[in-house]
Design a protein around this motif. Structure first.
Motif, PDB file in Angstrom:
ATOM      1  N   SER A 200       7.514  19.210  15.749  1.00 50.32           N
ATOM      2  CA  SER A 200       8.795  19.840  15.911  1.00 50.32           C
ATOM      3  C   SER A 200       9.768  19.345  16.611  1.00 50.32           C
ATOM      4  O   SER A 200      11.088  19.665  16.379  1.00 50.32           O
ATOM      5  CB  SER A 200       8.318  21.139  16.983  1.00 50.32           C
ATOM      6  N   GLN A 201       9.395  18.656  17.632  1.00 52.35           N
ATOM      7  CA  GLN A 201      10.435  17.505  18.493  1.00 52.35           C
ATOM      8  C   GLN A 201      11.212  16.712  17.522  1.00 52.35           C
ATOM      9  O   GLN A 201      12.677  16.580  17.540  1.00 52.35           O
ATOM     10  CB  GLN A 201       9.777  16.693  19.525  1.00 52.35           C
ATOM     11  N   LYS A 204      13.767  18.816  15.266  1.00 51.50           N
ATOM     12  CA  LYS A 204      15.001  19.140  15.787  1.00 51.50           C
ATOM     13  C   LYS A 204      15.863  18.104  16.388  1.00 51.50           C
ATOM     14  O   LYS A 204      17.000  18.233  16.146  1.00 51.50           O
ATOM     15  CB  LYS A 204      14.457  19.787  17.293  1.00 51.50           C
ATOM     16  N   TYR A 250      20.715  17.377  24.701  1.00 50.14           N
ATOM     17  CA  TYR A 250      20.015  17.948  23.621  1.00 50.14           C
ATOM     18  C   TYR A 250      18.480  17.349  23.594  1.00 50.14           C
ATOM     19  O   TYR A 250      17.380  18.085  23.655  1.00 50.14           O
ATOM     20  CB  TYR A 250      20.573  18.069  22.376  1.00 50.14           C
ATOM     21  N   ILE A 254      14.737  19.003  24.552  1.00 47.17           N
ATOM     22  CA  ILE A 254      13.616  19.468  23.419  1.00 47.17           C
ATOM     23  C   ILE A 254      12.405  18.433  23.949  1.00 47.17           C
ATOM     24  O   ILE A 254      11.370  18.677  23.360  1.00 47.17           O
ATOM     25  CB  ILE A 254      13.768  19.220  22.140  1.00 47.17           C
TER      26      ILE A 254
END
Length: 285
Positions: A200-201, A204, A250, A254
């Motif tokens: 997921s990291q 993103k 950002y 995350i």
């Protein structure tokens, strides 16, 4: 097309015509898209099926690209949920991780081919987009293809990546210039477990870069450290404010503590640079 490329093209279409019914492992990369386009043109949509494995290692934007390209080409599309994340052989992230992923995918494709044959009484051949240039890199997934009798028409015709892009451009395939991509798990160093959180990291982080106009890049995941690979020519753009500060904010939000730029720049398959060291370590044990 050059005479050499014309010869390879004719070999490809002749080979596809002999198969009659094909299932293509479709990733929306230029290689598998070319195979899909040629199969559709040669055999017709009723004899062709694009099939894509869907799992957490497939980025959402790539899944969207799969659907979009299949629609543009008017190709029948089957989305198959694959379960490589349920296997410790995969999630432990050994150097042959790709073998276990491809083995899971080809198992699902083989089951699909059997179902199609039972329904219609015709044999369906499974194809991938492997090409001649792929044999020069560490590709454990090729073993899985052999074990499941998956055919590689581009490789059989001696098609290189430049050949593929030239033919795809000639045929007006929209993604002929698309950079090579691999699954999100390939951003994680061998030996570091593959988890839903790390995938997921990475997704993103790469979406951030994509949305800001970058094309060739990787976010390499080193637990709390993100190592960003972009072409050296793009380094000034990423290090200039306000984008630099925006990126740092950002990436920390995350889950990364440290954010670095790789001064060697983008290079596909850079995770394999450690393989000689891994082999030395394993032989010493």
């Amino acid at each position: 097309m050059t005479p050499e490329l014309t010869t390879k093209y004719n070999q490809l279409t002749t080979s596809l015509r002999s198969m009659q019914n094909v299932i293509i492992a479709f990733s929306a990369g230029v290689d598998s898209t070319l195979v899909l386009k040629l199969a559709l043109d040669t055999l017709g949509p009723s004899h062709v099926l694009a099939a894509t494995g869907v799992s957490p290692s497939l980025a959402a934007r790539e899944l969207a690209s799969v659907k979009e390209l299949a629609s543009i080409l008017n190709a029948p599309l089957e989305l198959l949920n694959t379960s490589e994340m349920d296997s410790p052989n995969y999630t432990s992230n050994p150097s042959n991780r790709c073998y276990f992923c491809k083995s899971e995918l080809y198992t699902k494709l083989s089951e699909l081919a059997s179902q199609k044959q039972q329904q219609g009484g015709h044999v369906w051949t499974i194809l991938n987009g492997v090409n001649a240039d792929d044999t020069g890199d560490f590709r454990p997934g090729l073993k899985a293809a052999d074990e499941h009798a998956v055919r590689s028409p581009l490789l059989d015709a001696g098609m290189t990546k430049p050949d593929i892009r030239a033919l795809a451009k000639h045929l007006d395939i929209p993604n002929w210039e698309k950079p090579a991509l691999a699954c999100l798990s390939s951003r994680i160093p061998y030996g570091t477990p593959v988890t839903l959180g790390s995938l997921s990291q990475i997704e993103k982080g790469e979406a951030f870069l994509h949305d800001r106009g970058f094309t060739n890049f990787r976010v390499r995941h080193h637990q709390k450290l993100a190592r960003i690979e972009i072409p050296p020519a793009d380094l000034p753009k990423l290090t200039a404010d306000p984008l630099r500060t925006e990126l740092l904010t950002y990436f920390k939000n995350i889950g990364y503590t440290y954010v670095t730029l790789d001064l060697q720049g983008f290079r596909s398959g850079s995770s394999n640079e450690v393989l000689p060291l891994l082999q030395i370590s394993q032989s010493a044990q």
